[in-house]
Design an enzyme around this catalytic site. Structure first.
Site, PDB file in Angstrom:
ATOM      1  N   CYS A 271       0.939  -1.282   0.193  1.00 29.57           N
ATOM      2  CA  CYS A 271      -0.149   0.605  -0.142  1.00 29.57           C
ATOM      3  C   CYS A 271       0.835   1.407  -0.357  1.00 29.57           C
ATOM      4  CB  CYS A 271      -0.829  -0.050   1.716  1.00 29.57           C
ATOM      5  SG  CYS A 271      -1.849   1.611   1.824  1.00 29.57           S
TER       6      CYS A 271
ATOM      7  N   HIS B  47      -7.818   8.674   2.152  1.00 27.31           N
ATOM      8  CA  HIS B  47      -7.283   9.782   2.441  1.00 27.31           C
ATOM      9  C   HIS B  47      -7.956  11.084   2.572  1.00 27.31           C
ATOM     10  CE1 HIS B  47      -7.170   8.257  -1.979  1.00 27.31           C
ATOM     11  NE2 HIS B  47      -6.800   9.858  -2.811  1.00 27.31           N
TER      12      HIS B  47
END
Ligand code: 5GP
Ligand code: ZN
Length: 113
Positions: free
Chosen positions: A4, A99
Site C-alpha cells: 500500500c 485519504h
C-alpha cells in the site's frame, strides 16, 4: 498493509514532503497539486476507503479531522479550504488507503467537475 503506497509513506519507506504528523495522522504534499496548497491527510492505520469506515475504526477518521483543523491554523488557511474524499471507482479513488485532500489558496469551484 504490504504493497500500500500510503502505508509505505506513513512508515517513511517512501519519501514525502511532510506538512503535519502526530501519533495517528500524517499529512504530506500531493505529488500532483490541484491547488497552490494541496495536502493529502491520512490515518497511519490502514483503512481502504470511506466505504470501510466502521464503529471500530472511525476514531482514526476523527483524528484526521482534528488534524485538519490544526493544519489549517498551522498553514494560515484563514480564507478557507476544501476537504475532499474520493471513494471507489466512480469517486475517482486511485490509492486504496483512505485519504482526504486538503485544498486551499485559490477560489475552488462549486459544484466540482
Ligand atoms: P485519489 O485519486 O486516490 O483521491 O488521490 C490520490 C492522490 O495521491 C493524487 O492526488 C496523487 O497525486 C497523489 N499521489 C499518488 N502517488 C503519490 C506519491 O507517491 N506521493 C505523493 N506525495 N502523492 C501521491
Ligand atoms: Zn495503507
Amino acid at each position: 498493509m504490504a504493497d500500500c503506497l500510503f502505508c509505505k509513506i506513513a512508515a517513511g519507506e517512501i519519501p514525502s514532503t511532510k506538512i503535519y504528523e502526530d501519533e495517528a495522522v500524517l499529512a504530506f504534499a500531493d505529488i500532483d497539486p490541484q491547488a497552490p496548497f494541496h495536502a493529502i491527510v491520512i490515518p497511519k492505520k490502514h483503512i481502504g476507503s470511506a466505504d470501510e469506515i466502521t464503529a471500530e475504526n472511525s476514531v482514526e477518521v476523527a483524528r484526521v479531522f482534528e488534524a485538519i483543523a490544526k493544519i489549517a491554523k498551522q498553514e494560515n488557511l484563514e480564507k478557507g479550504y476544501r476537504v475532499v474524499n474520493n471513494c471507489g471507482e466512480d469517486g475517482g479513488q486511485t490509492v486504496h488507503h483512505i485519504h482526504f485532500h486538503l485544498l486551499a489558496r485559490r477560489n475552488l469551484a462549486w459544484p466540482p467537475g
